[in-house]
Design an enzyme around this catalytic site. Structure first.
Site, PDB file in Angstrom:
ATOM      1  N   THR A  34       0.824  -1.210   0.000  1.00  0.00           N
ATOM      2  CA  THR A  34       0.000   0.000   0.000  1.00  0.00           C
ATOM      3  C   THR A  34       0.861   1.263   0.000  1.00  0.00           C
ATOM      4  O   THR A  34       0.702   2.143  -0.847  1.00  0.00           O
ATOM      5  CB  THR A  34      -0.890   0.012   1.266  1.00  0.00           C
ATOM      6  OG1 THR A  34      -1.561  -1.250   1.340  1.00  0.00           O
ATOM      7  CG2 THR A  34      -1.921   1.118   1.196  1.00  0.00           C
ATOM      8  N   LYS A 126       6.836   1.673  12.460  1.00  0.00           N
ATOM      9  CA  LYS A 126       6.828   2.090  13.875  1.00  0.00           C
ATOM     10  C   LYS A 126       7.153   0.936  14.802  1.00  0.00           C
ATOM     11  O   LYS A 126       7.789   1.128  15.835  1.00  0.00           O
ATOM     12  CB  LYS A 126       5.476   2.692  14.276  1.00  0.00           C
ATOM     13  CG  LYS A 126       4.268   1.896  13.857  1.00  0.00           C
ATOM     14  CD  LYS A 126       3.746   2.447  12.566  1.00  0.00           C
ATOM     15  CE  LYS A 126       2.528   1.718  12.060  1.00  0.00           C
ATOM     16  NZ  LYS A 126       2.165   2.222  10.721  1.00  0.00           N
ATOM     17  N   GLY A 155       0.591   8.850  10.003  1.00  0.00           N
ATOM     18  CA  GLY A 155       0.567   8.873   8.539  1.00  0.00           C
ATOM     19  C   GLY A 155       1.095  10.157   7.935  1.00  0.00           C
ATOM     20  O   GLY A 155       2.259  10.500   8.113  1.00  0.00           O
ATOM     21  N   LYS A 226       3.610   3.966  18.426  1.00  0.00           N
ATOM     22  CA  LYS A 226       3.692   5.356  17.965  1.00  0.00           C
ATOM     23  C   LYS A 226       3.941   6.316  19.124  1.00  0.00           C
ATOM     24  O   LYS A 226       4.768   7.225  19.010  1.00  0.00           O
ATOM     25  CB  LYS A 226       2.407   5.718  17.221  1.00  0.00           C
ATOM     26  CG  LYS A 226       2.260   4.945  15.904  1.00  0.00           C
ATOM     27  CD  LYS A 226       0.843   5.059  15.361  1.00  0.00           C
ATOM     28  CE  LYS A 226       0.677   4.315  14.041  1.00  0.00           C
ATOM     29  NZ  LYS A 226      -0.746   4.186  13.663  1.00  0.00           N
ATOM     30  N   GLY A 323      -3.256   4.979   5.002  1.00  0.00           N
ATOM     31  CA  GLY A 323      -3.647   5.037   3.597  1.00  0.00           C
ATOM     32  C   GLY A 323      -2.444   5.216   2.701  1.00  0.00           C
ATOM     33  O   GLY A 323      -1.409   5.731   3.119  1.00  0.00           O
TER      34      GLY A 323
END
Lengths: 457, 457
Positions: A34, A126, A155, A226, A323
C-alpha cells in the site's frame, strides 16, 4: 585550518554544493504494498511540483519486492526490479533506502544492512523503531547516515517534524494522540450508531479499515509503538516500548460510550506521553475527553495529535493517519529533507530523536499506579438505600472525591441498578485499592468498569 | 575541483562545521514589546532544553528599544541595550536580526539594512512581508541570507514549516485558515451569548483581545496579510496582497449567526487561498462552514489552518495565533533553524517561499466574480403569496439552485417576513446579477445579506 576556512567559504558561495545538488537523489524502494506503491505514485504524479520546490528530481532507481512481476508492471522502464531486497541495499548507485516491508525481522536486517552500507534510511515501520530504535539510531550515527520516519506516526500529518523543529523552542509537557485510525473508526461508529464493539469491528474489516487479524490495532499495540516514538521525540528519552502501559478498546461497551456522552465526554483511544516531576508517563488506553475539546471531535479513521508545550501552549495536528497516498506524502517529505540535508555538514542536521546525543536523558517511566488521572467508574449495585453511601465512603477513604454521578434505577427485568461516577483527579494506586474494596461489597455485582479521564485543557 | 571535493569530505566528517556550530548564535532583538519580551523570556527560560536539542546556545547580544531603561532592566548584564535599532543591525558581532517592531516603514528599512549587512532576519511582521515581501526576499537572496517568518502567520502554530517541508511532496489545492484570533473571539462570543457585534467588540477590547483601533483585525486586513503569505508558500506564487479580496466581520449580525446555526453551519472569518484551473483565489471573508467540520469548532482566540493537498488530503494545524510566549515559540524555532542551516551550503536551505526561484509561477489572482462558492442569502420580503416564487425564479434565471431554506413569518409588530436561502455552488458573478434583480423587486425590502459558504470536505 586556514585552508579549511577558505574552502568552507567556497561551499557557502554555492559552487560545489550546487553541482552536487543538481544530481537526482537515488532511491531504493523496498516493498511495493500500500505505502510502497503510494510512494511510487506520489513521486511520479507530483514530480514537477516536487522539482519546483526542491530544485532537483528524486529518482527511484531500484524496487525490491517478492512479486517482481507486479513490480515491473508498475515501475516501467528505467527502474531495476529485484526480488531480493538485500541486493538492493548494497548497490553503489543508491543514496537512500526506503523500507516499507514492515515487521521486526527482515526489515531490521535490511535497515541495518542499508545503514552499514552508508545509505540513509526512510521507514514507516513504527513497530521496528519502537522496539529496536535505540540500536538502529546508534548504527545510523556511527555511519553518519540519517533515519527518517515521519510516516511511522500519524501517517501524512507532519507531526514528527512539528515536534522536532516547529516546537523546538519549547519544553514539551505532554503529547496525547488519536494515533490509530482503526480504533477511532470503531469508537466513532459505536457512538454514532449505538452498536456494540464486535459488530463495528466486523464492519471495519469489511471496509478495509481493520486487518483480518486486528489484534495490534484494537489491543493498543500499534498506538503504543507510535506514542513510544513521540515520547522520545518530545522529551529526549530513549525508545522504551517495553515499559509502555497498553490497554485496548475491546472491553468498551456502547453503554459506557453513551454514559460518557451524557456526562459531556467522548471516549477515544489515546496514546499519552507526559513529563512529570516523578518521571515520564507512557500509556495507551481508552480515555474520556470533554466533548468540547477539538481532539474529542476527531471522528472516523482520522488521526490527531495534541501537544502541550510550555511556551506555545496546546497545538493540535490533524489529518489522515494511514492510507496509501497520505502515508506516502510523509515518506516523500522525508526523502526531500534527506536530499537537502545530506549535502550539509552533519552538525546542521536535526538529530534523529530531536535531541543531541548528549542531551538524551534516561528518565524513568512511571508505574501506572503512580499516574494521576480522573476516572469514570460504572458498577451494578442492589437497588436499595445505603449502597451509594457505602461506595462513596470507600472512595473517600482512599482520597478519591466525586465530580459527577448518574444513577440508573433497576428496571422490572433486571434486579440491579447502575451507578456511574466521575471522580476528580486521583492516584491510580488509590483507585485500585478502592475498587477492590468496592467489588468486595455484597451490594455490588460483578466487576467494576473503569475508564481513565483526561481533561486536556 | 579535487581539492574542493577533499575539503567537502572534511566538512562531512564533522570537524570544521562542529567547531563553528559550537559557537553560540548571536542575536540582535529589535523591539521589546509583547513578542520581543516573550522571545527574550523563552530563550532564557528554555535555554537548557534548547541546548539539549540544538547542541549550542542562542545568545541575545543586543536589544534595541526606544525605552532603553525598561530594556536594560529586562536584559540584565551581558546584553547591550541600544536606543537606535539601526546601530544594532550593523554590528559585527551579530548573526541574526529579529525584527519585532512592526509596521511598514522603519521595520522595512531595518530589515533591508540587516540583509544588506549580511545578517539573517527573523520577523513576525506579516504586514511588511505581505506588502514588501518580494523586494525583501530578493534582497535576501542577493545577500545569501535567510528570512524566516513562522511567527507571522498563526502565531506559535508551525504551519509555515508544515507547508514548506511537511507537505513538500504534495500539490496543495487550498489553504483555509482561521488566522485572526480577534475576529474568531468575537464570532464565538456572538454565537455563544447571542450578542451583537459591537457589544462583543467592546468586550474583546476590555480583555485585550482587540486593539484600541481594531480596524486591521475586524476588517480582515490582518487575515489578508497572512493568507497572502500562505498562498505564496502553498502555490509558489509571488506575494500579492494588493490583489486579495478582503471583507471583514463588521456587518455580521447575531441573527445571521443564529440562522447559520439552524442550517447546521458556523460562521468564521476565513482566509482562503485556492488553486484552480483559472487561477489562484485569494480572499478573506466571513464564511459558513458545516458545524461538523473540525475547523468550525475552533473557538475563542485560537487559530487553525486547514490545508488540502493532493496526496495527504486535508490536514489541520491548531493552536494559539497570538500572544507573547506562543508567538515567541515561533520566533525562537526560526532562530534554531537558522543556527543550523546557516552553517550548511546554500542549496541545502529550504527556499524562503518554499519554491526555488525558477519554480515560482506568476499565476493570475482570480477576480471575485469568477469565484465559485455556495451562498447564504437573507432577505426581508412582503409576507404574501408569490414572493418566494419571484425570488427563486430570478435565482434560477442566473443558474443558481437552492439547497435549503428557512422562512420566518411576519410578526404583528413588523410587516416583513424573512427568507433565508442556502444555494448550491455557483459563480459569484451570477449571484451578483441575481441579487441586484432581487433587490429591485417591490416585494423585497432593503439590501440582501450575502455570506459565502464553503464545504471544506
Amino acid at each position: 585550518m586556514v585552508e579549511l576556512l577558505a574552502s568552507w567559504k567556497v561551499i557557502e558561495n554555492n559552487t560545489l554544493a550546487d553541482l552536487k545538488m543538481n544530481k537526482p537523489l537515488r532511491v531504493a524502494l523496498l516493498g511495493l504494498g500500500t505505502v510502497g506503491s503510494g510512494t511510487f505514485n506520489v513521486l511520479k504524479d507530483n514530480a514537477s511540483e516536487i522539482e519546483r520546490r526542491v530544485g532537483f528530481p528524486i529518482q527511484i532507481k531500484v524496487i525490491a519486492d517478492l512479486n517482481t512481476e507486479k513490480a515491473r508492471e508498475l515501475a516501467g522502464p528505467g527502474v531495476d526490479v529485484l526480488g531480493d531486497a538485500f541486493e538492493a541495499v548494497k548497490r553503489d548507485d543508491i543514496d537512500v533506502v526506503v523500507e516499507l516491508i514492515g515487521g521486526y525481522t527482515i526489515a531490521k536486517q535490511l535497515v541495518l544492512a542499508a545503514i552499514n552500507a552508508g545509505k540513509h534510511v526512510v521507514t514507516a515501520n513504527k513497530a521496528l523503531l519502537a522496539v529496536h530504535g535505540d540500536e538502529i539510531f546508534a548504527a545510523a550515527e556511527a555511519n553518519n547516515v540519517m533515519v527518517a520516519f515521519e510516516a511511522a506516526v500519524a501517517g501524512g500529518i507532519p507531526v514528527i517534524k512539528s515536534i522536532k523543529e516547529g516546537l523546538a523552542a519549547n519544553k514539551i509537557e505532554y503529547v496525547a494522540g488519536i494515533i490509530n485510525g482503526t480504533c477511532n473508526f470503531i469508537l466513532s461508529e459505536m457512538r454514532d450508531k449505538g452498536l456494540p464493539f464486535l459488530d463495528v469491528l466486523a464492519q471495519a474489516q469489511a471496509f478495509g479499515y481493520a486487518e483480518a487479524d486486528p489484534t495490534f490495532d484494537i489491543e493498543g499495540v500499534d498506538a503504543a509503538h507510535k506514542i513510544t516514538l513521540l515520547s522520545s521525540l518530545a522529551f529526549g528519552v530513549p525508545v522504551q516500548f517495553d515499559k509502555a502501559y497498553i490497554e485496548g478498546i475491546t472491553k468498551l461497551t456502547k453503554e459506557d460510550i453513551q454514559f460518557a456522552e451524557q456526562l459531556g465526554y467522548r471516549v477515544k483511544l489515546l496514546g499519552i506521553a507526559k513529563r512529570t516531576e516523578q518521571g515520564v508517563e507512557l500509556r495507551v488506553h481508552p480515555t474520556l475527553i470533554p466533548s468540547k475539546r477539538l481532539i474529542a471531535n476527531v471522528e472516523g479513521v482520522m488521526n490527531a495529535v495534541l501537544v502541550k508545550a510550555n511556551a506555545v501552549g496546546p497545538t493540535l495536528y490533524y489529518g489522515a493517519g494511514a492510507g496509501s497516498l497520505p502515508t506516502a506524502s510523509a515518506v516523500v517529505a522525508d526523502l526531500i529533507e534527506i536530499a537537502r540535508t545530506s549535502q550539509a555538514p552533519l552538525s546542521s542536521r536535526v538529530p534523529v530523536l530531536a535531541f543531541q546525543k548528549e542531551g538524551v536523558q534516561n528518565l524513568e517511566v512511571l508505574a501506572m499506579d503512580k499516574v494521576v488521572t480522573a476516572f469514570y467508574l460504572r458498577l451494578a449495585v442492589d437497588d436499595r438505600p445505603g449502597v451509594l453511601a457505602e461506595v462513596t465512603r470507600l472512595l473517600a477513604d482512599n482520597q478519591i472525591s466525586i465530580e459527577a454521578m448518574i444513577q440508573r434505577q433497576a428496571t422490572s427485568e433486571k434486579e440491579t441498578a447502575e451507578i456511574v461516577l466521575l471522580t476528580h483527579r486521583c492516584v491510580e494506586g488509590d483507585v485500585n485499592k478502592a475498587i477492590s474494596r468496592i467489588e468486595a461489597l455484597d451490594s455490588v455485582h460483578g466487576p467494576l468498569t473503569r475508564i481513565r479521564v483526561e481533561d486536556l485543557s
